[in-house]
Design an enzyme around this catalytic site. Structure first.
Site, mmCIF file in Angstrom:
data_model
loop_
_atom_site.group_PDB
_atom_site.id
_atom_site.type_symbol
_atom_site.label_atom_id
_atom_site.label_comp_id
_atom_site.label_asym_id
_atom_site.label_seq_id
_atom_site.Cartn_x
_atom_site.Cartn_y
_atom_site.Cartn_z
ATOM 1 N N ASP A 157 0.833 -1.201 0.000
ATOM 2 C CA ASP A 157 0.000 0.000 0.000
ATOM 3 C C ASP A 157 0.869 1.253 0.000
ATOM 4 O OD1 ASP A 157 -2.076 -1.771 0.129
ATOM 5 O OD2 ASP A 157 -2.819 -1.141 2.087
ATOM 6 N N GLU A 170 -0.251 -5.708 -5.275
ATOM 7 C CA GLU A 170 -0.697 -4.730 -6.272
ATOM 8 C C GLU A 170 0.448 -3.942 -6.904
ATOM 9 O OE1 GLU A 170 -3.589 -0.782 -6.519
ATOM 10 O OE2 GLU A 170 -4.239 -2.543 -5.391
#
Length: 351
Positions: free
Chosen positions: A15, A245
């Site tokens: 993140d 991600e």
């Protein structure tokens, strides 16, 4: 405009990696960006050098700070109540944007750009807007800084690795491995076969892989790399195994075959998320190779058995490279996330 980007570190640094890339890209485009995070320690290796226009600040110090023109709440991290109250008291209220996780699932297109008026709490009277990254023009797109693809094209991977002592031997192929601890390493190594140099990113694989290597395989443990250095690693490998991600997106820009380990969720939501991505990324590929790569992706994520198709997928490099380049070209034809977010923020704020 002045941007405030809020990030909490949960159990990994992905993140923060996404937020840093966004904040840095905004700053390099002439915006003023402040990144507020509850754990800034990884920046010592992610981004050791200062970036003009970018300020990285401890989360708690946001209390008492004057909000900027745009406030980005990443991944549902929930802004500090005093900061939200200051947003509501600002003469010109900021654009409040919730940046969500990336997915290729259909709900992303339906949810992207929706508004959530705040009727109670410290932010009463404000509007929160939802911004969803994605893989087509009906979403928020992907992070891609200006000049990225030109840098990939100009990169000389063998020379870059050799300069760091990570050179390949004659006949070897090279892969980077960045995986969660539950990764099924033994069947992967069996499916790879001989002739591979594995470059192991920091994590559990560095201690687990050496004892599992097959004949004709070798591995090197890498140090923490800056974000730019990690990008160059991806550009320098014949296959990239990535997770989460941030590395997942960067591997797609590398234009090399990529195997994604999705973040595991107890409710099984990672299964449909993987399938949705494969449906998009494998569209138009040759049927047999696509079926093999899907089987490999499922097996790597614990969603299917390890079959001969998995090893076959890893041997079919020309088809894998062709599809990786075609998919990258499709993504590169779209407007990047930062450009879309800037335009979205201007609309949301009425600027």
């Amino acid at each position: 405009m002045t941007w405030d980007i809020f990030c909490r570190v949960i159990d990994n640094y992905g993140d923060l990696g996404v937020c840093l890339r966004l904040a840095r890209d905004l700053a390099r485009r002439g915006e003023q960006a402040r990144l507020w995070c509850d754990d800034l320690s990884p920046l010592a290796w992610m981004q050791p050098e200062a970036v003009p226009g970018l300020s990285c600040q401890p989360w708690d110090e946001s209390v008492g700070a004057a909000p900027g023109d745009v406030v980005v709440e990443t991944f549902g991290c929930e802004l500090p109540a005093p900061f939200v109250a200051a947003m509501a008291a600002r003469p010109v209220r900021p654009a409040w944007i919730n940046l969500e996780y990336l997915s290729a699932e259909s709900y992303v297109e339906r949810s992207h750009g929706l508004k959530s008026p705040q009727f109670s709490g410290p932010g009463a009277g404000l509007d929160k807007w939802f911004f969803y990254p994605g893989f087509n023009d009906r979403t928020g797109g992907l992070l891609r800084e200006p000049g990225l693809l030109d840098a990939v094209t100009a990169h000389h991977g063998d020379a870059w690795r050799a300069a760091r002592g990570w050179g390949r031997r004659p006949g070897e192929r090279v892969l980077s491995l960045f995986a969660y601890p539950q990764a099924p390493l033994a069947p992967l190594l069996e499916a790879l076969g001989p002739g591979w140099l594995l470059l192991l990113c920091p994590g559990a694989a560095q201690s687990a892989v050496p004892a599992l290597l097959r004949d004709g395989q070798r591995a090197l443990a890498l140090p923490h790399l800056t974000q730019d250095g990690y990008d160059q690693l991806l550009w320098s490998c014949d296959l990239n195994l990535v997770r989460g991600e941030d590395s997942f997106v960067r591997a797609q820009w590398a234009g090399q075959p990529m195997l994604w380990q999705i973040y595991f969720q107890d409710d099984g939501a990672h299964g449909p998320k993987l399938e949705a991505f494969l449906d998009a990324a494998l569209a138009g590929a040759e049927d047999r190779w696509a079926a093999n790569w899907r089987a490999l992706s499922r097996a790597w994520n614990g969603l299917g058995p390890w079959t001969p198709a998995c090893a076959e997928a890893l041997r079919e490099r020309p088809a894998a490279v062709a599809q990786a380049r075609a998919w990258r070209a499709e993504l590169a034809a779209q407007v990047d996330l930062t450009s879309r977010l800037q335009a979205f923020a201007r609309r949301a704020s009425g600027a």
